[in-house]
Design a protein around this motif. Sequence first.
Motif, mmCIF file in Angstrom:
data_model
loop_
_atom_site.group_PDB
_atom_site.id
_atom_site.type_symbol
_atom_site.label_atom_id
_atom_site.label_comp_id
_atom_site.label_asym_id
_atom_site.label_seq_id
_atom_site.Cartn_x
_atom_site.Cartn_y
_atom_site.Cartn_z
ATOM 1 N N PRO A 230 0.799 -1.233 0.000
ATOM 2 C CA PRO A 230 0.000 0.000 0.000
ATOM 3 C C PRO A 230 0.833 1.285 0.000
ATOM 4 O O PRO A 230 0.324 2.343 -0.401
ATOM 5 C CB PRO A 230 -0.825 -0.111 1.292
ATOM 6 C CG PRO A 230 -0.910 -1.569 1.550
ATOM 7 C CD PRO A 230 0.408 -2.126 1.104
ATOM 8 N N LEU B 226 0.971 2.959 -3.335
ATOM 9 C CA LEU B 226 -0.238 3.489 -3.953
ATOM 10 C C LEU B 226 -0.245 5.012 -3.945
ATOM 11 O O LEU B 226 0.294 5.644 -3.020
ATOM 12 C CB LEU B 226 -1.461 2.969 -3.205
ATOM 13 C CG LEU B 226 -1.671 1.450 -3.219
ATOM 14 C CD1 LEU B 226 -2.874 1.079 -2.356
ATOM 15 C CD2 LEU B 226 -1.834 0.940 -4.637
ATOM 16 N N LEU C 229 -1.769 7.467 -2.765
ATOM 17 C CA LEU C 229 -2.716 7.895 -1.741
ATOM 18 C C LEU C 229 -2.087 8.977 -0.881
ATOM 19 O O LEU C 229 -0.849 9.081 -0.803
ATOM 20 C CB LEU C 229 -3.085 6.697 -0.847
ATOM 21 C CG LEU C 229 -3.836 5.532 -1.490
ATOM 22 C CD1 LEU C 229 -3.927 4.368 -0.498
ATOM 23 C CD2 LEU C 229 -5.223 5.966 -1.934
ATOM 24 N N SER D 36 -3.541 7.957 4.570
ATOM 25 C CA SER D 36 -4.334 6.857 4.022
ATOM 26 C C SER D 36 -3.443 5.675 3.646
ATOM 27 O O SER D 36 -3.807 4.507 3.862
ATOM 28 C CB SER D 36 -5.121 7.325 2.800
ATOM 29 O OG SER D 36 -6.008 8.364 3.145
ATOM 30 N N ALA D 37 -2.280 5.961 3.088
ATOM 31 C CA ALA D 37 -1.350 4.904 2.723
ATOM 32 C C ALA D 37 -0.880 4.153 3.966
ATOM 33 O O ALA D 37 -0.797 2.914 3.974
ATOM 34 C CB ALA D 37 -0.153 5.488 1.975
ATOM 35 N N ALA E 77 -2.458 3.987 6.913
ATOM 36 C CA ALA E 77 -3.595 3.245 7.468
ATOM 37 C C ALA E 77 -3.804 1.939 6.707
ATOM 38 O O ALA E 77 -4.091 0.884 7.307
ATOM 39 C CB ALA E 77 -4.852 4.109 7.412
ATOM 40 N N THR E 78 -3.650 1.990 5.387
ATOM 41 C CA THR E 78 -3.802 0.773 4.581
ATOM 42 C C THR E 78 -2.665 -0.201 4.841
ATOM 43 O O THR E 78 -2.867 -1.420 4.840
ATOM 44 C CB THR E 78 -3.865 1.137 3.090
ATOM 45 O OG1 THR E 78 -4.818 2.189 2.887
ATOM 46 C CG2 THR E 78 -4.268 -0.058 2.253
ATOM 47 N N TYR E 79 -1.468 0.326 5.073
ATOM 48 C CA TYR E 79 -0.329 -0.524 5.462
ATOM 49 C C TYR E 79 -0.630 -1.277 6.755
ATOM 50 O O TYR E 79 -0.427 -2.499 6.838
ATOM 51 C CB TYR E 79 0.917 0.345 5.610
ATOM 52 C CG TYR E 79 2.008 -0.236 6.492
ATOM 53 C CD1 TYR E 79 2.718 -1.366 6.101
ATOM 54 C CD2 TYR E 79 2.323 0.358 7.716
ATOM 55 C CE1 TYR E 79 3.722 -1.896 6.911
ATOM 56 C CE2 TYR E 79 3.314 -0.167 8.521
ATOM 57 C CZ TYR E 79 4.003 -1.288 8.122
ATOM 58 O OH TYR E 79 4.998 -1.808 8.929
ATOM 59 N N ALA F 66 -3.592 -1.919 8.100
ATOM 60 C CA ALA F 66 -4.685 -2.861 7.887
ATOM 61 C C ALA F 66 -4.199 -4.112 7.164
ATOM 62 O O ALA F 66 -4.552 -5.242 7.531
ATOM 63 C CB ALA F 66 -5.804 -2.185 7.089
ATOM 64 N N THR F 67 -3.379 -3.918 6.148
ATOM 65 C CA THR F 67 -2.846 -5.063 5.399
ATOM 66 C C THR F 67 -1.958 -5.923 6.284
ATOM 67 O O THR F 67 -2.020 -7.164 6.245
ATOM 68 C CB THR F 67 -2.050 -4.572 4.180
ATOM 69 O OG1 THR F 67 -2.878 -3.740 3.376
ATOM 70 C CG2 THR F 67 -1.551 -5.745 3.345
#
Length: 249
Positions: free
Chosen positions: A48, A51, A53, A57-58, A60-62, A64-65
């Motif tokens: 992420p 990406l 982003l 946001s990047a 947060a996605t890191y 979550a992943t």
Amino acid sequence: MLTAVRGALAFLTRLPVGGGERAWDAFRATPVAFVVAGYVVGGLAALPLLLPLPLPSAVATYLATLYLVTGVTHVDGLADCGDAAAVHGADADRRTVLKDSQTGVGGALAVGLALVTLALGGLGAAGAGPRVAVRLALAAEVSAKTGMAALAALGTPGPEGLGSAVVGEVDGAALLPVGVASLPVALLAPRGSAPALGATLVAGPVVALLVGRWATRRLGGVTGDALGAANELGRIVALHAGVVVWTLW
């Protein structure tokens, strides 16, 4: 080796790789499998950061992943160790609290601080640009898993539970391939980032051995919870070490 890696991924992640007793036994006898799993986990979790982003946001996605891949087993170990560390009393009381399935204030604080500091480290890494961020996140995961391997080889096993099944199965000689397997993260670094990645790789094992020392003194040995705590704390410190070195030097 492939069987050991499958056992490591089954133990350290939620990836559907199978497992079984043969893979588990191979994993316990092959600490370098921790490191290979670190490359897999770190590579997936860092994607992420590539990406287009906004940085928050990047990151947060890191996060979550990362926890979609690894699950919460090691976080639970950190929470249990946080509760044990918060106990004011005899070491026997700490061991009793460690087995309690309910999370107390110490555990909640440990997990909360861990998530916040990991997110802040991710923001610092992302601010260095996508290529550096991905390498720092990957190196932090490899570093954390290298620390787990060092603890498994050098630690004193706890009296019962998962720690006694993993820790002490091999001796220090098994760490040579562990060190070799972790080096490509730093050797393949883009220009100027080798010192930061080197600091990242060193931090995880240092944290793990400190956690192991505390667990041996306070819990009677390295437990499965201590291994989980070493993984979570090692990742955080390793990521921040890389960001600090990259920023200042």
